[in-house]
Design an enzyme around this catalytic site. Structure first.
Site, PDB file in Angstrom:
ATOM      1  N   ASP A  25       5.787  63.528  51.613  1.00  0.00           N
ATOM      2  CA  ASP A  25       5.832  64.443  52.756  1.00  0.00           C
ATOM      3  C   ASP A  25       4.414  65.007  52.888  1.00  0.00           C
ATOM      4  OD1 ASP A  25       6.097  66.519  54.512  1.00  0.00           O
ATOM      5  OD2 ASP A  25       7.581  67.640  53.350  1.00  0.00           O
ATOM      6  N   LYS A  87      -3.541  68.237  59.159  1.00  0.00           N
ATOM      7  CA  LYS A  87      -2.490  67.555  59.927  1.00  0.00           C
ATOM      8  C   LYS A  87      -2.483  67.994  61.397  1.00  0.00           C
ATOM      9  CE  LYS A  87       2.490  66.774  59.503  1.00  0.00           C
ATOM     10  NZ  LYS A  87       3.607  67.023  58.592  1.00  0.00           N
ATOM     11  N   GLU A 185      10.018  62.930  60.000  1.00  0.00           N
ATOM     12  CA  GLU A 185      10.465  63.933  59.028  1.00  0.00           C
ATOM     13  C   GLU A 185      11.950  64.288  59.163  1.00  0.00           C
ATOM     14  OE1 GLU A 185       7.540  66.896  59.830  1.00  0.00           O
ATOM     15  OE2 GLU A 185       5.965  65.735  58.853  1.00  0.00           O
ATOM     16  N   ASP A 207      13.331  71.899  62.005  1.00  0.00           N
ATOM     17  CA  ASP A 207      12.261  71.801  61.000  1.00  0.00           C
ATOM     18  C   ASP A 207      11.082  72.685  61.396  1.00  0.00           C
ATOM     19  OD1 ASP A 207      10.132  71.121  59.385  1.00  0.00           O
ATOM     20  OD2 ASP A 207      10.369  68.962  59.603  1.00  0.00           O
TER      21      ASP A 207
END
Ligand code: AMP
Length: 620
Positions: A25, A87, A185, A207
């Protein structure tokens, strides 16, 4: 549609052979690596027993790098050489960042098309930074598992576009990892929950991580996970809560103009306070700034919730949209899976519970759930699990199509199509003798190219010269399981072909996607009218060109009145093509058709005479 079998051909493990595969992850704030051992997935801890690795890299003296906790610690003292939240930047350009870049304390390069941060080790891209994080996780896993990894499944937010996915793959390659697959994800989270709970029905994955918010509607049945719709906001996450609290501290302590070091210090204190308020009713933030000024604030959970309630509310809109896209009501949702560290905040849990009228599922650690699901997937892809493979289906966030004559969009793959997908359609040439065709790939819901997003352009050459409309060019759009698009065009009679893999040069964030969708709905009727008009113009152009060519060849067949009538009808049509409505253009097309009836008959006679000339009865 055929379902995708996840086990790769030729990857079945020999009996008793266990290939080392991990799930990673790669998070905005923290990254994790997990693996399946003795049938169950677990995160791999570092030597100090910590499973998370802060997604922070520091470029030190003498070409040394620090990754994770050491880098995080150094962020306060060495902000310019310590990169976090890569990211948010990966696969994007400086131009994309716009206002986002103003609170990032880096020295960005001046090239608008690439993000580079100047460090003491030279310019570093977000790919370089992500590669360092992946390398650290790879080393951790190999040390713990005692061997070289066969491969890794790396997770990305569902809304990552091609450029962001490609950049993530590039980072993995730089780190020496074999990418078995990129996995969305929320899908990874569903794998983790689906296995543990053997659930069936429609689920929502909510999320809220450090930097991104993703919501997905998943249908789980008989071991199949289908992503019905996705939505979210790639510029919203726990970091924004920190930032809001940071701004509040500035106001409360009457501070302006902090240097980079003090900003970093205050931001990290704000984050710690936010996390403390998940369990405590109040917390105190104290700091001494570099110029001697002091920060001393106490904040209660209620105050923090009031300050950030608007951010929580911002997550509910994409939830509503995703449900709408999936064609389900909230009453039909069997469970809501909570993912991401920021979902620990009580007011986030409360808002989700209130909206769905049910307590969300949170029995797995929200930080680990994605890595665990990715590890389970990696285990299958590496061929370690031969029974009951999963079938995974993701969707395209926006329609993909190409430009056709007249600036119109022909949609090839509609939005929310399940991946992987491939569709082909035949096109033809518009002009006589046309030997090349430009394929312009666009993304969006609007009817006109000008209103969609341009992804790529390439040219198919070597089409044999034919009359307009005779060539058959098959254009195939293919989106692989990682969400990467490739487009190919093939002329059917000669087999000449050209193709392109689409790696858009700039990212597309969720707000842009939402805006594009809203615009397409708001402009639906105008777009239909514009499309009808553009189609009428294309038809009119073809007709006027044909009539003009015929007049040049056989105009002598008409007397003065006849010629005048045809020319007037052509002029009227050309006039309507400039300013008229679709109906007016169609009426002028029809009038030109009538005006040329007689001329067409005369041309036909002449052509027959030409064909018969010099031939005797036997020959005919
Ligand atoms: P992730 O990207 O999933 O690793 O999530 C990281 C985000 O979760 C960061 O913004 C963290 O500050 C936040 N977070 C982690 N633990 C907590 C907590 N106990 N309470 C509130 N937020 C948390």
């Amino acid at each position: 549609m055929a379902l995708l079998q996840i086990a790769e051909p030729g990857m079945s493990a020999a009996p008793h052979q266990h290939r080392l595969a991990v799930g990673i992850d790669l998070g905005t704030t923290n990254s994790l690596v997990a693996t399946v051992k003795s049938g169950s997935a677990a995160c791999i801890a570092d030597e100090q027993g910590r499973v998370t690795l802060p997604s922070v890299v520091r470029y030190c003296e003498e070409a040394r790098t620090e990754t994770g906790y050491d880098a995080l610690k150094a962020q306060k003292i060495d902000p310019l050489n310590t990169i976090s939240s890569a990211k948010r930047l990966i696969g994007r350009t400086l131009a994309d960042l716009k206002q986002d870049s103003h609170y990032l304390p880096y020295r960005f390069g001046s090239n608008e098309r690439i993000i580079e941060m100047q460090t003491r080790q030279g310019a570093k891209t977000p790919i370089d930074v992500s590669a360092e994080i992946l390398r650290a996780l790879k080393t951790r896993a190999e040390n713990a598992l005692g061997g070289e990894l066969t491969g890794a499944v790396i997770t990305v937010p569902a809304y990552f576009d091609d450029a962001q996915r490609q950049a993530t793959k590039d980072a993995a390659r730089l780190a020496g990892l074999n990418v078995l697959r990129l996995l969305n994800e929320p899908t990874a989270a569903a794998i983790a929950y689906g296995l543990d709970n053997a659930s069936e029905g429609t689920f929502v994955v909510y999320d809220l991580g450090g930097g991104t918010f993703d919501v997905s509607v998943l249908q789980l049945s008989k071991g199949l996970f289908e992503v019905k719709a996705t939505g979210g906001n790639s510029a919203l996450g726990g970091d924004d809560f920190d930032h809001r609290l940071f701004c509040h501290l500035l106001e409360q302590n009457k501070l302006s103009q902090l240097n980079e070091q003090d900003s970093q210090l205050l931001l990290s204190l704000a984050r710690a306070a936010k996390e403390a308020l998940t369990t405590d009713n109040s917390t105190t933030i104290q700091a001494a700034l570099s110029d001697g000024r002091k920060v001393d604030s106490t904040i209660t959970r209620q105050e923090f919730q009031n300050l950030t309630q608007h951010l929580v509310a911002k997550t509910i809109e994409p939830v509503k949209q995703a449900l709408k896209d999936a064609g389900v009501t909230k009453a039909a949702i069997k469970g809501v899976i909570m993912v991401g560290g920021a979902t620990r905040m009580p007011h986030v849990q409360q808002a989700v519970a209130t909206y769905f009228g049910q307590t969300p599922l949170n029995n797995l650690n929200p930080d680990e759930v994605v890595a665990l699901g990715a590890a389970m997937q990696a285990n299958v892809l590496a061929g370690n699990k031969n029974d009951g493979e999963w079938l995974l289906l993701d969707v395209t966030p926006l329609s993909l199509g190409l430009e056709t004559y007249g600036g119109l969009v022909e949609k090839i793959i509609p939005r929310n199509s399940t991946l992987p997908t491939a569709r082909a359609q035949e096109f033809t040439t518009f002009k006589d003798g046309q030997t090349a065709m430009t394929i312009h790939v666009v993304q969006g819901e609007r009817e006109l190219v000008a209103d969609c997003r341009s992804l790529a352009k390439f040219t198919l050459r070597g089409i044999p010269p034919m009359v307009a409309g005779a060539a058959r060019i098959r254009v195939t759009f293919q989106v692989d399981a990682d969400g990467l698009l490739s487009v190919s065009a093939r002329e059917q009679s000669t087999g000449v072909q050209a193709q392109i893999e689409v790696k858009p040069s700039y990212g597309l964030d969720d707000e842009t996607i939402t805006r594009m969708l809203k615009e397409s709905m708001a402009n639906a009727s105008d777009d239909m009218a514009a499309r009808a008009r553009a189609e009428a113009v294309v038809e009119a152009e073809g007709l006027t060109a044909a009539v003009k060519a015929a007049l040049e060849l056989d105009g002598d067949l008409l007397d003065e009145n006849g010629l005048h009538a045809v020319q007037t009808a052509v002029a009227e049509l050309e006039n309507q093509m400039q300013t008229g409505s679709a109906e007016a253009i169609r009426a002028a097309v029809s009038a030109l058709g009538h005006a040329t009836d007689d001329f067409a008959a005369k041309r036909m006679n002449r052509n027959i005479q030409r064909a018969l000339a010099g031939k005797n009865v036997e020959e005919l």
